[in-house]
Design a protein around this motif. Structure first.
Motif, short mmCIF file in Angstrom:
data_model
loop_
_atom_site.label_atom_id
_atom_site.label_comp_id
_atom_site.label_asym_id
_atom_site.label_seq_id
_atom_site.Cartn_x
_atom_site.Cartn_y
_atom_site.Cartn_z
N LEU A 18 4.12 2.18 2.55
CA LEU A 18 3.00 2.15 3.49
C LEU A 18 2.03 3.33 3.49
N PRO A 51 8.23 -2.90 4.16
CA PRO A 51 7.09 -3.02 3.86
C PRO A 51 6.29 -4.35 4.48
N TRP A 52 7.12 -5.39 4.51
CA TRP A 52 6.54 -6.68 4.92
C TRP A 52 6.40 -6.63 6.48
N CYS A 56 4.87 -2.73 11.19
CA CYS A 56 4.85 -1.42 10.72
C CYS A 56 3.31 -1.24 10.14
N GLN A 57 2.81 -2.38 9.59
CA GLN A 57 1.68 -2.07 8.91
C GLN A 57 0.48 -1.92 9.83
N VAL A 60 0.58 1.96 11.07
CA VAL A 60 0.24 2.90 9.77
C VAL A 60 -1.02 3.83 10.21
#
Length: 432
Positions: A18, A51-52, A56-57, A60
């Motif tokens: 990420l 990552p999925w 979390c995304q 960032v």
């Protein structure tokens, strides 16, 4: 075709991480974590991510902003815990993203439970800085994870030819045993790490040491030919240790073995407040099944459901979840709090009692259907809803199921011997 392959590789590579090299977030892995974080004097903020993971995304930009703000003061890193599962397991990561602050005591990082914003992360990091400075001002030392030495030699059990069988082979405990030679340089280097690991694993796995140059019977029995040799013992079964030689490596390897050897959780019936609280408040997540009434699903049917849940409990036992079941309509308040019953029975929900959030099984109540649901839960996926009332509901005290088939209540027998049928005939005539 070659261009397509390159394009796919770029996509896969981009999905596995990420943070870019210029983000200020250090890429941490199983191989560099000990050196960069534990052995360092710096304070670290570490995110464990997948990552999925959508959350979390979304984090960032804020996490990168925090890393830039803390540059030169606190180090900020990230671990792809989907790739480095043992590292995530070592620090009890059960959902994504999980953020931990490695501050004054590196062996006991603090969970970050604040807002997922740059300001919140920076504030907590600076709090850790202040605690470390004040500790050093008062003469206390920070707890690093360097060459060891923070463990106690008393936690390593001395083993001999005479006590090995009783202490290790006939024990219900899990053991890691080092076979060493006093003159061996590698053994001397391992000693502080072995002591430290023994202290950290106390109460979970026992660590022992046997001087193989003196106690040659046991060393010969287990084919010890070089030093140090480490073996894992579980109720007489033995296997070679194939992990690293640092304290954190040993602890991580041992924790994996301890988790794998945990017995499957018992699936408990909800019969009172204590049974529900033990399953839900003492575990990170509790799985609650509501099974059909015994008249709709007799003992064989119900036992099949409970056996299925036990098998799933064994599969997910490393998650340390609680498992309970209730009969349909026996605990109305519980069903209403979790919106159970609208789709019929059997039904199932996963409850996080700390956050008072739950996820409801919408798919098939089958081994495959529940497994898919639980897999999503274990990775932090799935839609959750708040528990009605924001607290565990009161539980009705009921008698536990006796394991038998259900039976309709017997109708009351009516004694007709005292009834005068002639009087009944007269009543009928009068009515006519």
């Amino acid at each position: 075709m070659r261009l397509l392959a390159v394009f796919c590789a770029i996509l896969v590579g981009g999905a596995s991480a990420l943070y870019s090299a210029s983000s200020g977030v250090v890429d941490l892995t199983q191989s560099n974590f000990q050196k960069e974080v534990i052995n360092s004097d710096a304070i670290w903020v570490v995110e464990f991510f997948a990552p999925w993971c959508g959350h979390c995304q979304a984090l960032v930009p804020e996490y990168q902003k925090a890393a830039q703000a803390l540059k030169g003061v606190v180090k900020v890193g990230a671990v792809n815990a989907d790739e480095h599962k043992s590292l995530g397991g070592q620090y009890g990561v059960r959902g994504f993203p999980t953020i931990k602050i490695f501050g004054l005591d590196k062996n006991k990082p603090e969970d970050y439970n604040g807002q997922r914003s740059a300001q919140g992360i920076v504030d907590n990091a600076m709090k850790a800085v202040k605690e470390k400075v004040n500790a050093q001002l008062s003469g206390r030392k920070s707890g690093g994870g360097g060459g060891g030495g923070s463990g106690s030699a008393d936690d390593v059990i001395e083993l001999t030819d005479s006590n090995f069988e009783k202490l290790v082979l006939k024990s219900d405990d899990l053991w890691l045993v080092e076979f060493f030679a006093p003159w061996c340089g590698h053994c001397k280097n391992l000693a502080p790490h072995w002591q430290k690991a023994a202290t950290e694993l106390k109460g979970k796995i026992k660590l022992g040491a046997l001087d193989a140059t003196v106690h040659t019977v046991m060393a010969g029995k287990y084919g010890v030919q070089g030093y140090p040799t480490i073996k894992f013992f579980n109720k007489g079964d033995v296997e070679d240790y194939d992990g690293g030689r640092t304290a954190s490596d040993i602890v991580a390897w041992a924790n994996d073995k301890a988790s794998a050897n945990v017995p499957p959780p018992e699936v408990i019936q909800v019969t009172d407040d204590a049974s529900l609280k033990e399953a839900c408040k003492e575990h990170p997540i509790c799985i609650i099944a509501v099974l059909p009434h015994i008249l709709d699903c007799q003992s064989k049917c119900r036992k099949n459901y409970i056996s299925m849940m036990t098998r799933l409990g064994d599969k997910y036992k490393q998650k340390m979840w609680g498992w309970v079941w209730s009969e349909a309509m026996a605990q109305i308040d519980l069903e209403q709090a979790l919106d159970i019953g609208g789709f019929g029975y059997p039904a199932l929900a996963a409850l996080n009692a700390k956050k008072m959030q739950f996820a409801l099984l919408k798919g098939s109540f089958s081994e495959d259907g529940i497994n898919e649901f639980l897999r999503d839960i274990s990775y932090g996926r799935g839609r959750t809803s708040p528990v009605r009332g924001a607290q565990l509901p009161a539980v009705a005290r009921i008698e536990p199921w006796d394991g038998k088939d259900g039976a309709l209540p017997q109708e009351e027998d009516i004694d007709l011997s005292d009834i005068d049928l002639d009087d009944l005939d007269d009543v009928g005539k009068d009515e006519l």
